[in-house]
Design an enzyme around this catalytic site. Sequence first.
Site, short mmCIF file in Angstrom:
data_model
loop_
_atom_site.label_atom_id
_atom_site.label_comp_id
_atom_site.label_asym_id
_atom_site.label_seq_id
_atom_site.Cartn_x
_atom_site.Cartn_y
_atom_site.Cartn_z
N CYS A 152 -12.01 9.04 7.33
CA CYS A 152 -13.44 8.78 7.30
C CYS A 152 -13.74 7.75 8.38
CB CYS A 152 -13.89 8.32 5.92
SG CYS A 152 -13.03 6.84 5.32
N HIS A 162 13.60 -13.47 1.04
CA HIS A 162 13.70 -12.08 0.60
C HIS A 162 14.96 -11.92 -0.24
CE1 HIS A 162 14.00 -7.71 0.74
NE2 HIS A 162 12.79 -7.65 1.27
#
Length: 623
Positions: free
Chosen positions: A27, A545
């Site tokens: 879009c 992490h």
Amino acid sequence: MGKYSKLANSIVDLVGGNENIQSLTHCITRLRFKLKDENLADDDQISKLEGVVTVVHAGGQYQVVIGNHVGLVYEEIQGSVSNTDTEEEVKGSFFAKLIDIISACFSPILSVLCATGMIKGINALMIAVGAYTVTDGTYLILNAIGDSFFFFLPVLLGYTSAQKFKVNPFVGLAIGLSMCYPSIQLNVLREGAATIGSVMGIDYYQTFLGLPFVGGNYTGTVIPVLFMMVLAAQIQKLMKKIVPELIQSFFVPFFVLIITLPIGFLVIGPIVSLLTDLLGSGFMELYGISPIVFALLVGFAWQIMVIFGLHWSLVPIFLLNISTYGSDYISGAIFSASFAQTGVVLAMYFKLRDQKLKTLCIPALVSGLCGVTEPAIYGLTLPKKKPFIYSLIGASIGGGISGIAGARVYMMGGTGIFGLPQFISPEGSLYSLVWMVVSCAVALVVGFLLTFLLWSDKETIEVDEKKKSIQTGPTKINSPISGEVKPLSRASDPVFSGGMMGKGVLILPTDESVYSPIEGIVATLFPTLHAIGLLGDDGLEILIHIGMNTVELNGEGFDAFVSQGDRVTKGQLLLKFDRELIQSKNYLLETPVVVTNSSTYENFEVDADESISANQTLITVSL
């Protein structure tokens, strides 16, 4: 290779590769993927890509919000994406499937529909100021350009919906063209004809093989052609099983058309037209009870609907109202929302201390004035929470003004400042335009004042104040966890081992607690709790992490003791994890500790040798 080829390739890889992509549309601001398995897509990594605003799961689609250049990224991806999987359907509720159908059918044509609406609006403006009359050749040509797209809307939707429902696109065109054929239109059927009967209270003037033919004016309509294409898809599927393959190329379209269109004209068209008329009348009744309350609520809700991609559900209603009544009042209630968002962003530009965020304000302002609010929503106002609420209030007040005035649009036009001409009536009346300008101005001012007077960038102010008390010199970073220290180059993940995320170290944990190595704020806490990003008071950016690919655990085995946005002090407990559980599921526990902005520091030194305890000095950096 194009400018956005690298971004396009990264997105395709991160959504699971071409083999995971069932279809792709776009879009104004979003790539709209239909994926075979959304679990294969890496939301976090896609959101981090430069050029990506955020990722949204809505309406059975995987939406990657890009911004104004989405069309260019789409073109880069389009050539390599295969949309041949015809059997997979959107999972979820009926409403999710409906949104998926509407967006897929309207996405390809919406930009051109807006462009022709703008031409029609300019033509109306020229009539209003007396530049020429409706009999002038200039008016006739511009009116043909502006009006034809809307007039033949069933033809265009016949094509796009055929692609959506996997029907021969030219069969879709034939169905749409038949609906717009002059002798089918209601006014032509009635001309000089006598009533021969009535069905559901509607007179009819013709029959088809003795069956009542209730004519309808289908030009400019939306819903009837979509229902006809649903029927056509089922007939095509059946005919492909029955008709011999040797003659399918022309006999399948023959049977699809000769069955679909009579049923469409005799049954689907009249029933759907009646239901859509009732729907339109229902909205009119609701609007008539209290235009102000209606507009206030719609104006407030519009941007929330945009976030979830649900705004597509109102597009057919806009078009239905224009087709049935010659104008639409809902569009007026939501039109000022982009201006409210723009006012908020303008105030944030003056209030923000974070220069990185401040640089986002200018392009977001330009986009907002053009009616595209996603960059502002996802990049600025929504993350800060209160500014987004202020934009909703501004949009609601702006919508309320349009409701009081009864401002209407008379055509589908552009967005933002380019959409204002759509408020000029075909007769040249400027009443709705004037009130819409007032509505937009008030929404912008309210959004600006609420943000400027009530909001402050507290987190950044606290950081700035803290910086004043910090003397220049080396900065010590403590170890967030106890364990064995290894060079980052030993990481099994090439992103870390190659230093792509920045310099740091690898720790093999001997404990299950993660502590803050610095003072600052929690900039990012992954929903799966396997990783956390910190922003130090002195500008340090650190990523911790825990394990490799542990995102796949979806948070199992992890507990968080802080939330995103929280302030933390050195040594404060951030996370805990279950080492035995993670290892039992065959995940590596190696934990990178990375200074993601290490390139800004001239000196970077690892202070630990082989092993370290939590809260001991791990790294020293200096400018």
